[in-house]
Design a protein around this motif. Sequence first.
Motif, mmCIF file in Angstrom:
data_model
loop_
_atom_site.group_PDB
_atom_site.id
_atom_site.type_symbol
_atom_site.label_atom_id
_atom_site.label_comp_id
_atom_site.label_asym_id
_atom_site.label_seq_id
_atom_site.Cartn_x
_atom_site.Cartn_y
_atom_site.Cartn_z
ATOM 1 N N ASP A 152 0.827 -1.211 0.000
ATOM 2 C CA ASP A 152 0.000 0.000 0.000
ATOM 3 C C ASP A 152 0.859 1.258 0.000
ATOM 4 O OD1 ASP A 152 -2.256 -1.561 -0.031
ATOM 5 O OD2 ASP A 152 -2.633 -1.379 2.122
ATOM 6 N N TYR A 153 1.943 1.220 0.765
ATOM 7 C CA TYR A 153 2.865 2.357 0.802
ATOM 8 C C TYR A 153 3.504 2.551 -0.571
ATOM 9 C CZ TYR A 153 6.957 5.176 1.986
ATOM 10 O OH TYR A 153 7.923 6.154 2.013
ATOM 11 N N ALA A 154 3.938 1.465 -1.193
ATOM 12 C CA ALA A 154 4.546 1.549 -2.523
ATOM 13 C C ALA A 154 3.547 2.103 -3.537
ATOM 14 C CB ALA A 154 5.055 0.182 -2.957
ATOM 15 N N ALA A 155 2.306 1.663 -3.451
ATOM 16 C CA ALA A 155 1.271 2.164 -4.359
ATOM 17 C C ALA A 155 1.008 3.646 -4.120
ATOM 18 C CB ALA A 155 -0.019 1.364 -4.190
ATOM 19 N N ALA A 156 0.956 4.044 -2.857
ATOM 20 C CA ALA A 156 0.726 5.456 -2.531
ATOM 21 C C ALA A 156 1.852 6.332 -3.059
ATOM 22 C CB ALA A 156 0.582 5.629 -1.019
ATOM 23 N N ARG A 157 3.065 5.817 -3.037
ATOM 24 C CA ARG A 157 4.203 6.577 -3.560
ATOM 25 C C ARG A 157 4.115 6.753 -5.071
ATOM 26 N NH1 ARG A 157 9.734 5.246 -2.408
ATOM 27 N NH2 ARG A 157 9.996 7.454 -2.734
ATOM 28 N N LYS A 158 3.348 5.898 -5.725
ATOM 29 C CA LYS A 158 3.150 6.007 -7.178
ATOM 30 C C LYS A 158 1.940 6.869 -7.511
ATOM 31 C CE LYS A 158 5.082 1.464 -8.060
ATOM 32 N NZ LYS A 158 4.741 0.078 -8.426
ATOM 33 N N GLY A 159 1.283 7.393 -6.487
ATOM 34 C CA GLY A 159 0.123 8.243 -6.707
ATOM 35 C C GLY A 159 -1.202 7.521 -6.649
ATOM 36 N N GLU A 160 -1.174 6.228 -6.369
ATOM 37 C CA GLU A 160 -2.413 5.456 -6.255
ATOM 38 C C GLU A 160 -2.897 5.519 -4.809
ATOM 39 O OE1 GLU A 160 -1.313 1.533 -7.495
ATOM 40 O OE2 GLU A 160 -0.342 2.286 -9.297
ATOM 41 N N MET A 161 -4.185 5.381 -4.615
ATOM 42 C CA MET A 161 -4.739 5.404 -3.270
ATOM 43 C C MET A 161 -5.237 4.016 -2.918
ATOM 44 S SD MET A 161 -5.109 7.127 -0.689
ATOM 45 C CE MET A 161 -6.060 7.458 0.741
ATOM 46 N N PRO A 162 -4.429 3.225 -2.203
ATOM 47 C CA PRO A 162 -4.853 1.873 -1.833
ATOM 48 C C PRO A 162 -6.064 1.899 -0.911
ATOM 49 C CG PRO A 162 -2.513 2.219 -1.402
ATOM 50 C CD PRO A 162 -3.103 3.538 -1.734
ATOM 51 N N THR A 163 -6.895 0.877 -1.006
ATOM 52 C CA THR A 163 -8.106 0.830 -0.184
ATOM 53 C C THR A 163 -7.793 0.751 1.298
ATOM 54 O OG1 THR A 163 -8.195 -1.559 -0.485
ATOM 55 C CG2 THR A 163 -9.524 -0.211 -1.986
ATOM 56 N N ASN A 164 -6.675 0.157 1.669
ATOM 57 C CA ASN A 164 -6.331 0.053 3.097
ATOM 58 C C ASN A 164 -6.013 1.420 3.707
ATOM 59 O OD1 ASN A 164 -6.594 -2.614 2.597
ATOM 60 N ND2 ASN A 164 -4.517 -3.189 3.094
ATOM 61 N N PHE A 165 -5.699 2.395 2.886
ATOM 62 C CA PHE A 165 -5.395 3.728 3.383
ATOM 63 C C PHE A 165 -6.619 4.648 3.369
ATOM 64 C CE2 PHE A 165 -0.654 3.602 2.113
ATOM 65 C CZ PHE A 165 -0.304 3.109 3.361
ATOM 66 N N ARG A 166 -7.731 4.164 2.954
ATOM 67 C CA ARG A 166 -8.918 5.006 2.912
ATOM 68 C C ARG A 166 -9.446 5.230 4.317
ATOM 69 N NH1 ARG A 166 -9.814 6.422 -2.203
ATOM 70 N NH2 ARG A 166 -9.371 4.840 -3.750
ATOM 71 N N PHE A 167 -9.568 6.484 4.675
ATOM 72 C CA PHE A 167 -10.037 6.837 6.008
ATOM 73 C C PHE A 167 -11.392 7.494 5.882
ATOM 74 C CE2 PHE A 167 -5.360 7.344 6.100
ATOM 75 C CZ PHE A 167 -5.088 6.249 6.899
#
Length: 168
Positions: A152-167
Motif C-alpha cells: 500500500d505504501y509503494a502504491a501510494a508513492r506512485k500516486g495510487e490510493m490503496p483501499t487500506n489507506f482510505r479513512f
Amino acid sequence: MVACAEGLGVPRGSGMFKHALRAIGFHSEENIAAKVDNLKKTLMWSDAEVAIAVSRDPHVLRTSKDMLQRRSDFLISEVGLQPTYIAHRPVMLCLSLEGRLRPRYYVVKFLKDNGLLMRDLSYYTVVTLTEKAFVERFICPHKEAAPHLSEDYAAARKGEMPTNFRFV
C-alpha cells in the motif's frame, strides 16, 4: 543579490547564504517580492516567518506557486500543521507531495488508527527520515499485523490510493 539575500533574512555568514544567492540569482527584485508575497498569502506567514523559512531553506523561493499551494493545502488542511510550525521546518515545502509527504502521512495515520503506533511523533521527523529508515521503522515491524502495508505504501508513492489507506 547580497543585499537582497540579507533583506530576506539570510545573514551573510550563514551556511545558507550561498543557497539564498542561488535561489534569487536569476530573478528580478519584483519576481522575488512576488514569491515572498505568495509565501505570505499561501501560508498565512508574517514577514518574520518568511525570514525564518528563507533563512533555514532558501529553496522555498524556488517552489512554484502551484506546488506551494498544493503542499500548503495538504500540510495545513489535511495534516493539521500550523503555519508557524511549517515556517520553522520549510524543507517540508520542498519535499515531494506524492512521493513522500502524503504516503508517509497515510502510513503513520493508518498505524495510529489501528493501534499499532502508540507514541506521538512529529510529522517533520517522519518525513525527513531516509527511505530506508522510514521503511525499517514504520513498515517492517508491522508485517504481521498489517501484511499489505508495504504494498500500500509503494502504491501510494506512485500516486495510487490503496483501499487500506482510505479513512472515513
